[in-house]
Scaffold this active site. Sequence first.
Site, PDB file in Angstrom:
ATOM      1  N   GLU A  86      24.418   1.423 -11.005  1.00  0.00           N
ATOM      2  CA  GLU A  86      22.993   1.131 -11.183  1.00  0.00           C
ATOM      3  C   GLU A  86      22.108   1.685 -10.070  1.00  0.00           C
ATOM      4  OE1 GLU A  86      25.394  -1.061 -11.793  1.00  0.00           O
ATOM      5  OE2 GLU A  86      25.135  -1.488 -13.921  1.00  0.00           O
ATOM      6  N   HIS A  98      24.963 -13.356 -15.979  1.00  0.00           N
ATOM      7  CA  HIS A  98      24.344 -12.469 -16.963  1.00  0.00           C
ATOM      8  C   HIS A  98      23.119 -13.075 -17.630  1.00  0.00           C
ATOM      9  CE1 HIS A  98      27.745  -9.878 -16.488  1.00  0.00           C
ATOM     10  NE2 HIS A  98      27.463  -9.133 -17.540  1.00  0.00           N
TER      11      HIS A  98
END
Lengths: 320, 323
Positions: free
Chosen positions: B60, B129
């Site tokens: 990322e 998450h």
Amino acid sequence: MERDEMLRLYHQMALIRRLEEAAASLYQEGKIGGFLHLYIGQEAVGCGVVSARRPEDRVITAYRDHGIAIAAGMEARTVLAELLGKATGCSKGKGGSMHMADVSLNFWGGHAIVGAHLPLAAGLALADKYNKTTAATICLFGDGATNIGYFHEAMNLSVVWELPVLWVCENNQYGMGTSIERASAVPEIRQKAHGYGMPNARVDGMDIVQVRKATEAALKHVRTNGPFLLEAVTYRYRGHSMGDPERYRSHEEVTKWEKNDPIGIFHKYLIKNKHATEAELEQSANQAASEIQEAVRFAEESPDPAPEVLFSDVYVKEVG
Amino acid sequence: MPIITMREAISQALWEEMERDERVFILGEEVGVWGGTYAVTRGFYDHFGPERVRDTPIAEGTIVGAANGAAMAGLRPIAEMMTINFAFLAMDQIVNQAAKIHSMFGGQMTIPVVIRAVGGGGRQLGATHSHTPDVIFAHFPGLKVVSPGTPYDAKGLLKAAIRGDDPVLFIENATLYQAKGEVPIEDYIVPIGVSNIQRAGKDVTIVTYSKMLQVSLQAAELLAKEGIEAEVVDLRSLRPLDMQPVIRSFKKTNRAVIAEEGWRSYGIGAEVAVRVYEAALDYVDAPIRRVAQKEVPLPYNRHLEQLALPQVQDVVEAVKGVL
């Protein structure tokens, strides 16, 4: 290299040396704030690497950036004005020592978070590939940066996407005060390229002629075949920054490397091969010193940024 | 006017902007061959090709970093974070590079990058998450943070983000992808940094955005049955934050509830409430109330998760608490 080019580089190295000495004095006088990382000892790397580029090739580096700025074509007065936080500095006094850039020179900074500019370099190279130009991106970083995740992610991405980027590790053998033996799993940075199947080379970073030659070969590879890692073994004579007690290395070690001075080596080379006379080199060095004197005067006399610019350039403009 | 889903609205915005401007391209995990893990970019790879719809390694920091670099060089990248939880791994590139580079180099470089990130809880994905960390990113000057609550706003705001020259974090709430709304066929943008009255009312002001906009509108319908008319203000953008419609509404209703999906502490509720007090203290008839997530890592168990997330009934009760 042509003779004129060699003399230009000799002058550039001398200019960087004098610039950094002046910066150290200005720091001690309290005129430069924040951190100050000097390039003294590493001049052959920046000058050798950057001089091998074409104008369309981009250069991006870490926070030890004054020498790279000069090598990229920035005037010493603009560097010094930025160091003093003046409105006439390359970043209008908002960047400081670690954030020098001049986009018109294709010099993209000056980045202070270790490793963070490696993905930026990948992105710059991606843009050139996307636009189908022949430009390469030259990304310089220290040995310390090769232990952070960014380095490995960017190496990997550059191979996967075949990006036209030349990774140049200025291995000055210390990440701040931690020697490469204590921080890196492998003693030679070039070994890290093997894991990514990336061609690589290791060069004596104190010898500008070798650095230049290695960079030319590496760039040739980059333009046709994608990324390349060039490791230049060098040494910084001063501390990591101005507040460094240097407990991590001996005086003898520094002295040993000082005998291997990149300007001295190039000096001998130029004389031995009759590219220049002692008088010519002395004149060049003297000229560098007086250029820096003049640049310091310019920087000191330049105005501070006006208070009104505090809020400028935070955003570009609103849309719609 | 056609009625489409939030997913379709976002997809249309991306598609139309890529057709309009060759410099616009997408990069991220599974955006290409897979078609996007939330199917937002389905069909893009075949139409635009691998150069403009770039599948990336799982990295990322470097996805956003490469997008930032490409933006510095004049392209207009759209970097996708598969979920906003992974944006924590790109935190440096978002808040320390994208948000700073324009200012720090005296305006020489611009970062016209859009970072799309999917957030929100309620899908039993467990604590790592399920974040709604929007406010963290909204802390940083130099970055714009946008989070739409309707398909119309999603399409218009995303187009504004892509056309603008500043870095924008565009936060989508995954539970809204199926939400439907009217979206015109013709091209339009919704300017970033303009709050919007989504429902008019006179008794209380509900300030909210994204998923909690839909929750608040449902609460307002329930309240209307009891004769309470709530005015619902959608912030749409957390930075810049447009307080004018909020203040105007509050001066009319004198009562406010702020509803957000993230945690209460240091949240948007705190920011908005203080700004209301600063601007309209003389108009306050009751202490402002906040509706937010319970202060726990979001649990997996469905019942526990819903217990932790702010619900329609929480908004209803908070409104009654300020009346």
